[in-house]
Write a protein that holds these residues in place. Structure first.
Motif, PDB file in Angstrom:
ATOM      1  N   ASN A 102      -3.948   4.890  -8.179  1.00  0.00           N
ATOM      2  CA  ASN A 102      -3.103   4.163  -7.230  1.00  0.00           C
ATOM      3  C   ASN A 102      -3.325   4.639  -5.798  1.00  0.00           C
ATOM      4  O   ASN A 102      -3.020   3.910  -4.856  1.00  0.00           O
ATOM      5  CB  ASN A 102      -1.631   4.283  -7.597  1.00  0.00           C
ATOM      6  N   PHE A 103      -3.840   5.858  -5.630  1.00  0.00           N
ATOM      7  CA  PHE A 103      -4.104   6.351  -4.274  1.00  0.00           C
ATOM      8  C   PHE A 103      -5.162   5.488  -3.600  1.00  0.00           C
ATOM      9  O   PHE A 103      -4.965   5.028  -2.472  1.00  0.00           O
ATOM     10  CB  PHE A 103      -4.543   7.818  -4.305  1.00  0.00           C
ATOM     11  N   SER A 104      -6.269   5.245  -4.286  1.00  0.00           N
ATOM     12  CA  SER A 104      -7.331   4.427  -3.690  1.00  0.00           C
ATOM     13  C   SER A 104      -6.867   2.979  -3.518  1.00  0.00           C
ATOM     14  O   SER A 104      -7.192   2.339  -2.511  1.00  0.00           O
ATOM     15  CB  SER A 104      -8.601   4.490  -4.533  1.00  0.00           C
ATOM     16  N   ARG A 105      -6.105   2.466  -4.448  1.00  0.00           N
ATOM     17  CA  ARG A 105      -5.569   1.108  -4.307  1.00  0.00           C
ATOM     18  C   ARG A 105      -4.626   1.021  -3.108  1.00  0.00           C
ATOM     19  O   ARG A 105      -4.627   0.033  -2.375  1.00  0.00           O
ATOM     20  CB  ARG A 105      -4.826   0.692  -5.565  1.00  0.00           C
ATOM     21  N   GLY A 106      -3.806   2.046  -2.929  1.00  0.00           N
ATOM     22  CA  GLY A 106      -2.893   2.058  -1.788  1.00  0.00           C
ATOM     23  C   GLY A 106      -3.628   2.099  -0.463  1.00  0.00           C
ATOM     24  O   GLY A 106      -3.265   1.389   0.487  1.00  0.00           O
ATOM     25  N   ILE A 107      -4.682   2.911  -0.383  1.00  0.00           N
ATOM     26  CA  ILE A 107      -5.470   2.994   0.845  1.00  0.00           C
ATOM     27  C   ILE A 107      -6.152   1.656   1.132  1.00  0.00           C
ATOM     28  O   ILE A 107      -6.199   1.197   2.276  1.00  0.00           O
ATOM     29  CB  ILE A 107      -6.508   4.135   0.743  1.00  0.00           C
ATOM     30  N   VAL A 108      -6.662   1.009   0.088  1.00  0.00           N
ATOM     31  CA  VAL A 108      -7.299  -0.303   0.260  1.00  0.00           C
ATOM     32  C   VAL A 108      -6.272  -1.324   0.756  1.00  0.00           C
ATOM     33  O   VAL A 108      -6.569  -2.124   1.653  1.00  0.00           O
ATOM     34  CB  VAL A 108      -7.962  -0.766  -1.058  1.00  0.00           C
ATOM     35  N   HIS A 109      -5.060  -1.303   0.217  1.00  0.00           N
ATOM     36  CA  HIS A 109      -4.020  -2.230   0.681  1.00  0.00           C
ATOM     37  C   HIS A 109      -3.642  -1.942   2.138  1.00  0.00           C
ATOM     38  O   HIS A 109      -3.416  -2.872   2.919  1.00  0.00           O
ATOM     39  CB  HIS A 109      -2.779  -2.146  -0.209  1.00  0.00           C
ATOM     40  N   LEU A 110      -3.552  -0.662   2.508  1.00  0.00           N
ATOM     41  CA  LEU A 110      -3.245  -0.324   3.901  1.00  0.00           C
ATOM     42  C   LEU A 110      -4.340  -0.830   4.833  1.00  0.00           C
ATOM     43  O   LEU A 110      -4.063  -1.428   5.878  1.00  0.00           O
ATOM     44  CB  LEU A 110      -3.078   1.188   4.062  1.00  0.00           C
ATOM     45  N   PHE A 111      -5.593  -0.585   4.465  1.00  0.00           N
ATOM     46  CA  PHE A 111      -6.703  -1.013   5.313  1.00  0.00           C
ATOM     47  C   PHE A 111      -6.806  -2.538   5.359  1.00  0.00           C
ATOM     48  O   PHE A 111      -6.973  -3.123   6.425  1.00  0.00           O
ATOM     49  CB  PHE A 111      -8.018  -0.400   4.816  1.00  0.00           C
ATOM     50  N   GLY A 112      -6.692  -3.194   4.212  1.00  0.00           N
ATOM     51  CA  GLY A 112      -6.749  -4.655   4.175  1.00  0.00           C
ATOM     52  C   GLY A 112      -5.592  -5.295   4.923  1.00  0.00           C
ATOM     53  O   GLY A 112      -5.764  -6.300   5.613  1.00  0.00           O
ATOM     54  N   GLY A 113      -4.401  -4.712   4.796  1.00  0.00           N
ATOM     55  CA  GLY A 113      -3.249  -5.224   5.540  1.00  0.00           C
ATOM     56  C   GLY A 113      -3.431  -5.068   7.034  1.00  0.00           C
ATOM     57  O   GLY A 113      -3.056  -5.949   7.817  1.00  0.00           O
ATOM     58  N   THR A 114      -4.024  -3.952   7.443  1.00  0.00           N
ATOM     59  CA  THR A 114      -4.299  -3.739   8.868  1.00  0.00           C
ATOM     60  C   THR A 114      -5.293  -4.775   9.379  1.00  0.00           C
ATOM     61  O   THR A 114      -5.126  -5.324  10.473  1.00  0.00           O
ATOM     62  CB  THR A 114      -4.839  -2.318   9.093  1.00  0.00           C
ATOM     63  N   GLY A 130       0.818  -1.216   0.000  1.00  0.00           N
ATOM     64  CA  GLY A 130       0.000   0.000   0.000  1.00  0.00           C
ATOM     65  C   GLY A 130       0.845   1.256   0.000  1.00  0.00           C
ATOM     66  O   GLY A 130       0.545   2.219  -0.709  1.00  0.00           O
ATOM     67  N   VAL A 131       1.928   1.244   0.772  1.00  0.00           N
ATOM     68  CA  VAL A 131       2.833   2.391   0.785  1.00  0.00           C
ATOM     69  C   VAL A 131       3.492   2.569  -0.583  1.00  0.00           C
ATOM     70  O   VAL A 131       3.621   3.682  -1.085  1.00  0.00           O
ATOM     71  CB  VAL A 131       3.886   2.238   1.908  1.00  0.00           C
ATOM     72  N   CYS A 132       3.893   1.460  -1.188  1.00  0.00           N
ATOM     73  CA  CYS A 132       4.510   1.543  -2.521  1.00  0.00           C
ATOM     74  C   CYS A 132       3.517   2.027  -3.570  1.00  0.00           C
ATOM     75  O   CYS A 132       3.897   2.766  -4.487  1.00  0.00           O
ATOM     76  CB  CYS A 132       5.087   0.192  -2.928  1.00  0.00           C
ATOM     77  N   LEU A 133       2.260   1.642  -3.459  1.00  0.00           N
ATOM     78  CA  LEU A 133       1.248   2.148  -4.388  1.00  0.00           C
ATOM     79  C   LEU A 133       1.009   3.641  -4.178  1.00  0.00           C
ATOM     80  O   LEU A 133       0.780   4.380  -5.139  1.00  0.00           O
ATOM     81  CB  LEU A 133      -0.064   1.373  -4.236  1.00  0.00           C
ATOM     82  N   LEU A 134       1.052   4.080  -2.928  1.00  0.00           N
ATOM     83  CA  LEU A 134       0.889   5.512  -2.661  1.00  0.00           C
ATOM     84  C   LEU A 134       2.024   6.322  -3.280  1.00  0.00           C
ATOM     85  O   LEU A 134       1.841   7.473  -3.667  1.00  0.00           O
ATOM     86  CB  LEU A 134       0.813   5.774  -1.158  1.00  0.00           C
ATOM     87  N   ARG A 135       3.195   5.699  -3.382  1.00  0.00           N
ATOM     88  CA  ARG A 135       4.335   6.380  -3.981  1.00  0.00           C
ATOM     89  C   ARG A 135       4.080   6.715  -5.449  1.00  0.00           C
ATOM     90  O   ARG A 135       4.534   7.739  -5.952  1.00  0.00           O
ATOM     91  CB  ARG A 135       5.581   5.494  -3.869  1.00  0.00           C
ATOM     92  N   ASP A 136       3.344   5.870  -6.146  1.00  0.00           N
ATOM     93  CA  ASP A 136       3.082   6.072  -7.573  1.00  0.00           C
ATOM     94  C   ASP A 136       1.846   6.926  -7.844  1.00  0.00           C
ATOM     95  O   ASP A 136       1.399   7.002  -8.985  1.00  0.00           O
ATOM     96  CB  ASP A 136       2.914   4.715  -8.269  1.00  0.00           C
ATOM     97  N   THR A 137       1.299   7.564  -6.828  1.00  0.00           N
ATOM     98  CA  THR A 137       0.086   8.365  -6.992  1.00  0.00           C
ATOM     99  C   THR A 137       0.235   9.496  -8.000  1.00  0.00           C
ATOM    100  O   THR A 137      -0.685   9.727  -8.786  1.00  0.00           O
ATOM    101  CB  THR A 137      -0.371   8.909  -5.628  1.00  0.00           C
ATOM    102  N   PRO A 138       1.345  10.229  -8.067  1.00  0.00           N
ATOM    103  CA  PRO A 138       1.423  11.315  -9.055  1.00  0.00           C
ATOM    104  C   PRO A 138       1.344  10.821 -10.498  1.00  0.00           C
ATOM    105  O   PRO A 138       0.833  11.527 -11.362  1.00  0.00           O
ATOM    106  CB  PRO A 138       2.783  11.967  -8.794  1.00  0.00           C
ATOM    107  N   ASN A 139       1.839   9.623 -10.771  1.00  0.00           N
ATOM    108  CA  ASN A 139       1.817   9.100 -12.131  1.00  0.00           C
ATOM    109  C   ASN A 139       0.461   8.511 -12.505  1.00  0.00           C
ATOM    110  O   ASN A 139       0.027   8.639 -13.646  1.00  0.00           O
ATOM    111  CB  ASN A 139       2.897   8.028 -12.314  1.00  0.00           C
ATOM    112  N   GLN A 140      -0.188   7.839 -11.559  1.00  0.00           N
ATOM    113  CA  GLN A 140      -1.498   7.238 -11.792  1.00  0.00           C
ATOM    114  C   GLN A 140      -2.371   7.538 -10.582  1.00  0.00           C
ATOM    115  O   GLN A 140      -2.151   6.993  -9.504  1.00  0.00           O
ATOM    116  CB  GLN A 140      -1.382   5.731 -11.989  1.00  0.00           C
ATOM    117  N   ALA A 141      -3.376   8.385 -10.784  1.00  0.00           N
ATOM    118  CA  ALA A 141      -4.205   8.843  -9.670  1.00  0.00           C
ATOM    119  C   ALA A 141      -4.974   7.706  -9.007  1.00  0.00           C
ATOM    120  O   ALA A 141      -5.260   7.762  -7.811  1.00  0.00           O
ATOM    121  CB  ALA A 141      -5.168   9.917 -10.141  1.00  0.00           C
TER     122      ALA A 141
END
Length: 168
Positions: free
Chosen positions: A127-139, A114-125
């Protein structure tokens, strides 16, 4: 079969420090990449990529603290308490412990992803929601036992009884 799984469980526990060390390694590399991007003339107009990469580096370098913060926010317990699960003594407890540890390892990897997906947010918008979902699912995966106990307490009745029998 119980002996094989009982022998695997200590090896699963040894993967947590490896995953944490890999997150440190990726954090250091992201930090160097963000510094290179920040001072590079080639990327002069795209500083947001360097900023997001820097934030990903900081979060990966502090993965245990990030996991604690996410666990405390959602479940009011530290991730160390969650990762130290020991099932009640019952038939099949080995299988339950193995399943919980495997899911928790996937959760730690999900938080790092999720953190790595958040890193790519400027290139693909998206990825922000995917990163948040990975953070929440991982938690949720790291705190699987607390999550299941919460579901049992919320629904009550037979569900709470079955959850108590299975995970204690």
């Amino acid at each position: 079969m119980d002996n094989y799984i009982a022998n695997v469980i200590p090896h699963l526990q040894q993967w947590w420090p490896v995953i944490i060390l890999l997150s440190y390694l990726f954090g250091l590399s992201f930090g160097v990449i963000s510094l290179v991007q920040a001072v590079s003339q080639k990327h002069r107009f795209n500083r947001s990529v360097a900023v997001w990469t820097f934030w990903a580096a900081v979060l990966l370098l502090n993965l245990p603290s990030l996991m604690d913060a996410l666990s405390m926010t959602v479940f009011n317990q530290t991730s160390e308490q969650s990762l130290g699960y020991s099932p009640p003594s019952s038939p099949g407890a080995i299988y339950i412990q193995f399943a919980v540890y495997a899911i928790q390892i996937v959760g730690v990897i999900g938080i790092a992803r999720g953190v790595c997906l958040l890193r790519d947010t400027p290139n693909q918008a998206m990825n922000f929601s995917r990163g948040i979902v990975h953070l929440f699912g991982g938690t949720l995966a790291v705190n699987l036992v607390s999550f299941l106990r919460g579901i049992g307490a919320t629904v009550g009745g037979d569900v709470q009884t079955y959850v108590a029998k299975i995970i204690g």
